[in-house]
Design an enzyme around this catalytic site. Structure first.
Site, mmCIF file in Angstrom:
data_model
loop_
_atom_site.group_PDB
_atom_site.id
_atom_site.type_symbol
_atom_site.label_atom_id
_atom_site.label_comp_id
_atom_site.label_asym_id
_atom_site.label_seq_id
_atom_site.Cartn_x
_atom_site.Cartn_y
_atom_site.Cartn_z
ATOM 1 N N TYR A 49 -0.815 -3.463 9.994
ATOM 2 C CA TYR A 49 -2.270 -3.322 9.928
ATOM 3 C C TYR A 49 -2.752 -2.280 8.927
ATOM 4 O O TYR A 49 -3.955 -2.059 8.822
ATOM 5 C CB TYR A 49 -2.840 -2.888 11.295
ATOM 6 C CG TYR A 49 -2.349 -3.623 12.496
ATOM 7 C CD1 TYR A 49 -2.414 -5.006 12.582
ATOM 8 C CD2 TYR A 49 -1.851 -2.928 13.593
ATOM 9 C CE1 TYR A 49 -1.982 -5.676 13.713
ATOM 10 C CE2 TYR A 49 -1.420 -3.586 14.736
ATOM 11 C CZ TYR A 49 -1.490 -4.963 14.786
ATOM 12 O OH TYR A 49 -1.067 -5.612 15.914
ATOM 13 N N GLY A 85 -9.908 -1.701 25.483
ATOM 14 C CA GLY A 85 -10.276 -1.607 24.085
ATOM 15 C C GLY A 85 -10.925 -0.302 23.671
ATOM 16 O O GLY A 85 -11.362 -0.155 22.530
ATOM 17 N N GLY A 145 -5.516 0.999 28.029
ATOM 18 C CA GLY A 145 -4.093 1.230 27.755
ATOM 19 C C GLY A 145 -3.938 2.268 26.667
ATOM 20 O O GLY A 145 -3.461 3.376 26.878
ATOM 21 N N ARG A 146 -4.380 1.900 25.459
ATOM 22 C CA ARG A 146 -4.299 2.808 24.320
ATOM 23 C C ARG A 146 -4.958 4.155 24.618
ATOM 24 O O ARG A 146 -4.420 5.212 24.301
ATOM 25 C CB ARG A 146 -4.988 2.167 23.107
ATOM 26 C CG ARG A 146 -4.866 2.962 21.819
ATOM 27 C CD ARG A 146 -5.916 2.528 20.793
ATOM 28 N NE ARG A 146 -5.934 1.098 20.605
ATOM 29 C CZ ARG A 146 -5.352 0.452 19.606
ATOM 30 N NH1 ARG A 146 -4.696 1.136 18.695
ATOM 31 N NH2 ARG A 146 -5.445 -0.857 19.494
ATOM 32 N N CYS A 192 15.213 -0.912 4.670
ATOM 33 C CA CYS A 192 15.374 -1.553 3.364
ATOM 34 C C CYS A 192 14.202 -2.489 3.110
ATOM 35 O O CYS A 192 14.356 -3.706 3.020
ATOM 36 C CB CYS A 192 16.703 -2.309 3.333
ATOM 37 S SG CYS A 192 17.176 -2.839 1.677
#
Length: 441
Positions: free
Chosen positions: A338, A249, A296-297, A365
């Site tokens: 988000y 996180g 991770g991020r 679209c």
């Protein structure tokens, strides 16, 4: 630009990533294109591993969180850097195994693992499976019994810590679909249930308090609560937990609202967490647990950018100007999901002053197919190359073939050299699994 030298502007005024000129990358590989800087990925893995080695006597494990970006190449890098991985699906597990990853360094997560996924995990001899339901514990015990083995497991618990993050990605609230709450006794109940299983070996606990967190004390508070619970279980159930997995996180920079963290800042996050664990172990007179983290991020997020070609430009006088690109929500759905904010620039004119604010629109679209709103740019022209920064995490992994668009290729750059790590899709790939019933032919 990124303070860690992932991104620079060269003498031609072009954006570079990992020493590679973005304009040259587009000429070679086309757009849309995901680009990853290998050096940054390795450096972030090393920051976490070296901090655990130096501050916690190596009594822990860094796991790369696969959901951020999963492909065989990133697993190969993690293997070379001697860290583990966590996986949350059969597909991620299969990919890691095919990349030659040591199954003992794989942790399997998920709140509703399929029977086939549990079978693959057990048969592959993954190191740990993180249990998230009573049903899963029962199934897993039966699978292990049939194979005459004991499967190491952790329990995902909910410590009741809410990190300062977007509501859609908070995972530690009492109404979360993940984990067992400590406060209402559910975590103790599942602990007792698993301890009764002959073919499951409970090793400890896992928690994850959210994503994109910049508050160091959030991790320390979560560790405090889980360590208190571990001490309580030792007294109540005579169970000594050996492993504490605190999840991931750690936040990254996306735009001017976020801090730009240096490598030392991420080490500091971990030092605060480690000190909290040490303090609690001393307070409760228990052994310091094997500490596991799952970034991770923060490993791949700022390592990646996405390159697009500008197409149609449409200005609604006095209201808004749209700059459309050849990608969109099919390669980056995070704004649609988000309203995630990104920084953008013209990669072929990266040294030019921004003169207007525009909305970056995709080609899908959908009226909500946007990538950035009120983005500052020089006056864009059709054919310009647009770079969206910090797209290494949750872009490729969340991509789809919506409108039957092709998911972009991904390339890895190192010291100016580039190579595919995910090859481009073709229209034949799109229809590969289509079938026409006989009566329609």
């Amino acid at each position: 630009m990124n303070e860690r030298a992932t991104l620079k502007i060269n003498a031609d005024g072009h954006l570079t990533i990992g020493g590679a000129d973005a304009v040259d990358l587009v000429k070679q590989f086309g757009t849309p294109l995901y680009v990853f800087d290998e050096a940054h990925i390795r450096n972030m893995m090393r920051v976490y591993k070296n901090t655990i080695d130096s501050e916690y006597n190596g009594n822990g494990q860094v796991l790369y969180a696969s959901k951020a970006f999963s492909c065989m190449a990133v697993y190969a890098i993690a293997r070379q850097e001697n860290i583990g991985v966590d996986v949350v699906s059969g597909g991620e597990l299969y990919t890691a195994l095919k990349a030659g990853f040591d199954p003992q360094k794989i942790y399997m997560h998920g709140n509703n693992k399929l029977l086939s996924e549990l079978e693959l995990a057990v048969d592959s001899k993954v190191g740990y499976i993180v249990v998230d339901s009573f049903r899963e514990a029962d199934i897993l015990d039966e699978l292990a019994s049939r194979r005459n083995i004991k499967q190491n497991v952790l329990i995902r618990v909910n410590p009741g810590v809410e990190a300062h993050t977007h509501a859609f990605v908070q995972t530690a609230r009492t109404d979360s679909k993940f984990g067992f709450s400590i406060s209402d006794g559910a975590a103790e109940e599942i602990s007792l249930h698993i301890l009764s299983k002959k073919n499951l070996c409970l090793k400890g606990y896992h928690c994850h308090i959210g994503s994109q967190i910049f508050e160091k004390q959030s991790f320390a508070l979560a560790a405090d609560k889980v360590m208190d619970f571990m001490a309580e279980m030792k007294i109540k159930l005579s169970f000594t937990a050996e492993v504490l997995n605190i999840g991931g996180g750690f936040g990254i920079w996306y735009n001017e609202e976020d801090p730009k963290l240096k490598y030392a800042d991420y080490a500091e996050y971990l030092k605060v967490l480690i000190q909290a664990v040490k303090n609690k172990a001393k307070e409760h007179a228990i052994k310091e647990p094997y500490l596991v983290i799952e970034p991770g991020r923060s490993i791949v997020g700022e390592a990646g950018i996405t390159l697009y070609t500008v197409g149609a430009i449409k200005e609604i006088q006095g209201i808004k100007k749209y700059v459309a690109v050849d990608g969109g929500m099919f390669d980056n759905p995070r704004y649609a999901l988000y309203q995630s904010k990104y920084s953008v620039l013209l990669a072929n004119r990266a040294d030019e002053k921004c003169t207007e604010k525009v909305t970056i629109a995709g080609k899908c679209c959908e009226s909500g197919d946007l990538i950035a709103v009120d983005a500052a740019l020089p006056k864009a022209e059709s054919g310009d190359i647009l770079a969206v920064l910090s797209t290494g995490a949750y872009n490729y992994s969340m991509a789809s073939n919506y409108n039957r668009n092709l998911i972009p290729a991904a390339v890895l750059v190192k010291e100016g050299k580039s190579e595919y790590i995910v090859k481009p899709q073709t229209y034949d790939d799109i229809i590969r699994n289509d079938a026409v019933p006989e009566y329609l032919k």
